[in-house]
Write a protein that holds these residues in place. Structure first.
Motif: not given
Lengths: 238, 244
Positions: A132-138
């Motif tokens: 979830g955090g990586q999706q957010q950063r993308l």
């Protein structure tokens, strides 16, 4: 000089007013925070600014443009990060950045952006396989890939761990230092306090206070959180 | 625009399920049903044609096209809407219409590739003659794709997500396959049913295709059915389609 100029903005859904008579200005180069409880109208407000929703009343000027009329020009110069996930499951990180870069005349360096957001080693990972955090950063990377003059970031660090939050804060301060105006919708008082030059507190679709974080805290005689609770502490709405 | 089409093509090739249903399944059925000696005997009901040369390739191509138009296209578009992909694109200079266009292009290419494969493998493995009426083939494909894709866009417009798109697709495709004579051959149908099937798009498409294969000009009634379907469903889809 103001880059966003909102006057007497109204937006209703059915019978309920999501935004009621909001007027505010955002200055060039500042980080402008919008805080409020769930359902206070924060997202609706920024969606009107981004041209995703047509207001029922009032006027909005963004970089001198009318979001309803000059949408194409506006979208070249304003980057938006939305709340929900928004990429096809099988699209890989590197491909997403390349694709979005192709939308803009003078895009930023995608590799650099991914490195800044800690995604450099995820280039070949499919969107659905990211945390979830990586999706957010993308999604933050995609909002910044077009070198926007204004970045609208809705729930910037929701779902990020403390390290990623701090890295993201540094990134936002970095783009502000390059002259980008940032509009930040957030739930986190520490984030608002740390990042924002000025904060609008929204309650039931109205701006109930607009000041610097320190100014808001001083008025409540405590912290920013005390100010928030005092300003928005009326009857809980359904 | 080219970047979006390439990206969509890449995603298409990663979706093995869709590839199976669009390419492997119809082609596999053509090969399996094309093997028995029976289908190589001329039938008076088919005007002296063998089922292998007429019913089979047109029927399997119709199935492939129906899967592309009624499952693959609405599945992708409704998922994009539900996941917010279309909405996200609304905040970029490109806008969601280009993604819709890219989906149409990619699915059209898939349908045509599956037709070419059907003709080539049919000829090479089973000795099925090439379609003989080329203007008829062109008319059948242009109008047939227009009609089927219009239906697919209408499904995409009214479906709330990929699950409901899949159900609507099945609701449209299975009865259509019946009328198209996939399960009960058309010459075995009662008169009324046969007459009705002239007005269903998949049947009209398959018949026009069969005519093209056997060297006859398509029946104008069938082409009209396809054109009217394309216009009506296309209009309804344009009115009902929502980006969010």
């Amino acid at each position: 000089m103001s880059v966003i100029d909102i006057e007497n903005l109204h937006k209703r859904y059915g019978g309920t007013a999501a935004v009621a008579d909001v007027s505010l200005q955002v200055e060039r180069g500042e980080i402008f925070g919008i805080i409020g409880r769930n359902g206070a109208g924060k997202t609706t407000l920024v969606e009107c600014v981004a041209g995703l929703r047509r207001p029922d009343g009032g006027t909005i000027g963004v970089l001198g443009l009318d979001p309803g009329r000059d949408g194409a020009e506006l979208r070249r110069r304003v980057g938006v990060q939305l709340q929900q996930s928004a990429l096809p499951d099988r699209l890989r990180v590197g491909e997403a950045v390349e694709l979005y870069a192709s939308f803009y005349p003078d895009p930023a360096d995608g590799d650099r952006l991914l490195a800044d957001l800690g995604l450099a080693d995820r280039r070949r990972t499919a969107y659905a396989k990211l945390s979830g955090g990586q999706q957010q950063r993308l999604s933050i990377a995609l909002a910044l890939i077009g070198r926007p003059e204004i970045a609208i970031l809705d729930e910037l660090t929701t779902g990020l761990d403390p390290h990623a939050r701090r890295d993201t804060w540094r990134l936002i301060q970095g783009i502000r230092d390059r002259g980008v105006t940032v509009v930040l919708v957030t739930h986190f008082m520490d984030e608002a306090e740390r990042l924002c030059d000025r904060i609008a507190v929204l309650d039931a679709g109205r701006v109930v206070a607009l000041d610097t974080p320190a100014g808001l805290a001083a008025r409540a005689g405590g912290t920013l959180e005390d100010a928030f609770v005092a300003l928005t502490g009326r009857e809980a709405r359904p | 625009m080219i970047q979006i089409i390439l990206t969509e093509a890449r995603l298409y090739l990663r979706d093995h399920m869709t590839l199976f249903f669009v390419f492997a399944l119809p082609l596999g059925m053509l090969l399996i049903f094309g093997l028995p000696e029976e289908v190589r005997k001329p039938l008076p009901e088919l005007g002296g044609q063998t089922p292998l040369d007429s019913l089979l390739p047109s029927g399997m191509t119709a199935i492939a096209f129906a899967i592309v138009a009624a499952f693959a296209l609405p599945g992708a578009l409704s998922a994009y809407r539900q996941q917010g992909v279309l909405r996200r694109l609304r905040t970029t200079p490109v806008g969601p219409a280009r993604l819709l266009l890219a989906q149409l292009v990619v699915n059209l290419v898939a349908a045509l590739a599956s037709l070419v494969l059907m003709i080539a493998v049919g000829a090479a493995v089973l000795g099925i003659p090439l379609p003989r009426h080329l203007p008829g083939l062109l008319a059948a494909c242009v109008l047939g794709l227009a009609a089927l894709f219009a239906i697919g866009l209408l499904i995409s417009a009214v479906a709330s997500g990929p699950t409901s798109a899949g159900m609507l697709g099945a609701l449209v495709v299975f009865p259509s396959m019946f009328f198209a004579g996939i399960w009960l051959q058309k010459h075995d149908m009662p008169d009324l049913l046969r007459r009705a099937s002239d007005f269903t798009p998949l049947s009209a498409f398959r018949e026009s295709l069969q005519d093209a294969w056997t060297g006859t000009a398509p029946d104008p009634l069938h082409l009209l059915t396809l054109a009217v379907t394309a216009a009506l469903c296309g209009f309804a889809a344009a009115r009902l389609f929502r980006w969010e």
